[in-house]
Design a protein around this motif. Sequence first.
Motif, PDB file in Angstrom:
ATOM      1  N   UNK A   1      13.517   9.472  -2.326  1.00 58.49           N
ATOM      2  CA  UNK A   1      13.959   9.242  -1.085  1.00 58.49           C
ATOM      3  C   UNK A   1      12.907   9.206  -0.078  1.00 58.49           C
ATOM      4  N   UNK A   2      11.796   9.778  -0.328  1.00 57.85           N
ATOM      5  CA  UNK A   2      10.561   9.794   0.745  1.00 57.85           C
ATOM      6  C   UNK A   2       9.536   9.058   0.329  1.00 57.85           C
ATOM      7  N   UNK A   3       9.809   7.885  -0.617  1.00 54.15           N
ATOM      8  CA  UNK A   3       8.663   7.204  -1.315  1.00 54.15           C
ATOM      9  C   UNK A   3       7.981   6.355  -0.061  1.00 54.15           C
ATOM     10  N   UNK A   4       8.698   6.016   0.732  1.00 55.29           N
ATOM     11  CA  UNK A   4       8.080   5.041   1.711  1.00 55.29           C
ATOM     12  C   UNK A   4       7.355   5.773   2.848  1.00 55.29           C
ATOM     13  N   UNK A   5       7.399   6.963   2.707  1.00 58.71           N
ATOM     14  CA  UNK A   5       6.557   8.033   3.535  1.00 58.71           C
ATOM     15  C   UNK A   5       5.331   8.388   2.769  1.00 58.71           C
ATOM     16  N   UNK A   6       4.144   7.662   3.126  1.00 58.74           N
ATOM     17  CA  UNK A   6       2.962   7.878   2.151  1.00 58.74           C
ATOM     18  C   UNK A   6       2.156   8.777   2.885  1.00 58.74           C
TER      19      UNK A   6
ATOM     20  N   UNK B   1       0.798  -1.176  -0.052  1.00 58.07           N
ATOM     21  CA  UNK B   1      -0.009  -0.022   0.132  1.00 58.07           C
ATOM     22  C   UNK B   1       0.945   1.328   0.097  1.00 58.07           C
ATOM     23  N   UNK B   2       2.056   1.410   0.784  1.00 56.57           N
ATOM     24  CA  UNK B   2       2.783   2.337   0.830  1.00 56.57           C
ATOM     25  C   UNK B   2       3.436   2.555  -0.600  1.00 56.57           C
ATOM     26  N   UNK B   3       3.809   1.668  -1.379  1.00 55.18           N
ATOM     27  CA  UNK B   3       4.552   1.927  -2.311  1.00 55.18           C
ATOM     28  C   UNK B   3       3.661   2.289  -3.385  1.00 55.18           C
TER      29      UNK B   3
END
Length: 312
Positions: A238-243, A83-85
């Motif tokens: 770089x912040x892609x895992x911070x949704x 879901x995060x990705x």
Amino acid sequence: MQNSSMAPKKSIWNAIYNQRQLIVLTFPFLIMVLIFNYFPLWGWILAFKDYKPYLGFQQSEWVGLKNFTDLFSDMYFFQALRNTLVISSLKLIFNFLSSITFAILLNEVKNMLVKRTVQTVSYLPHFVSWVVAANIIYTVLSPDYGIINDLLVKFHIIKEPINFLGEPQYFWFIAPATEVWKEMGWNAIIYLAAMTNIDPQLYEAASIDGAGRLKQIWHITLPGILPTVKILLIMNVGWILNAGFEQMYFLQRPSTLDYSDILETYILRYGIGSGRWSYATAAGIFNSVVSLILVTTANRIASKIGEGERVF
């Protein structure tokens, strides 16, 4: 030879001495970065222990990689990672496209009063907290009195109102759409600033050569803001895992957890909420390491696609 070898050293110390006031001014920021960004890394030791608050750091039992093993064997972790990705990737795509398009359209407006008014209205949602924004979204998407459902029913697109925020299959599209509504105007500011650095004579020359507005945008405006786009892309990858913790936390419901549960809400619920501090730390380390790998990879790719020099 001795004088020539000593010259660079003298020049370095002379530069430091000449800029001593500026260097001193950076000390508070360096201290802040050390306190809030580097000293907390000592807490990563929790990931390798079975931390008990009443025992403390030293007395808690070492468990090695057990927390990481538990993390990677949990199906809900991989669901949250998926879901995060997906949500982060959709946000990245829609935010870039919408912000660049909006900035280009706004740059084409010649009436300064209209331009400033539209720009001001567009970035006002950025200053609204997600607590308030979530209530606005609930009101707009409500199946009982929401304007979206009213319009869809009125124009016979749907027969009955849809509970958009209660149906999991809609969440992956609602999250990026609401992010665009809230941040598009604010994100466009930096592109508008980049457009001001483009030489106006380029547009005049293109116009004389018979190029229309679309060709000028394609051959002058877009290449002119490309370096800015590259830098922002690398930073955002770089912040892609911070949704977006706040957005997900306020918009998700138990019925949509299969599609709305991201890593940050997963850590809150299964880690901190359950008192599993070490487990939550292990998940946080995974998040940080993957983000570092992503931003490094994006930087290398950008350097090869671009003019041969890395941005960082």
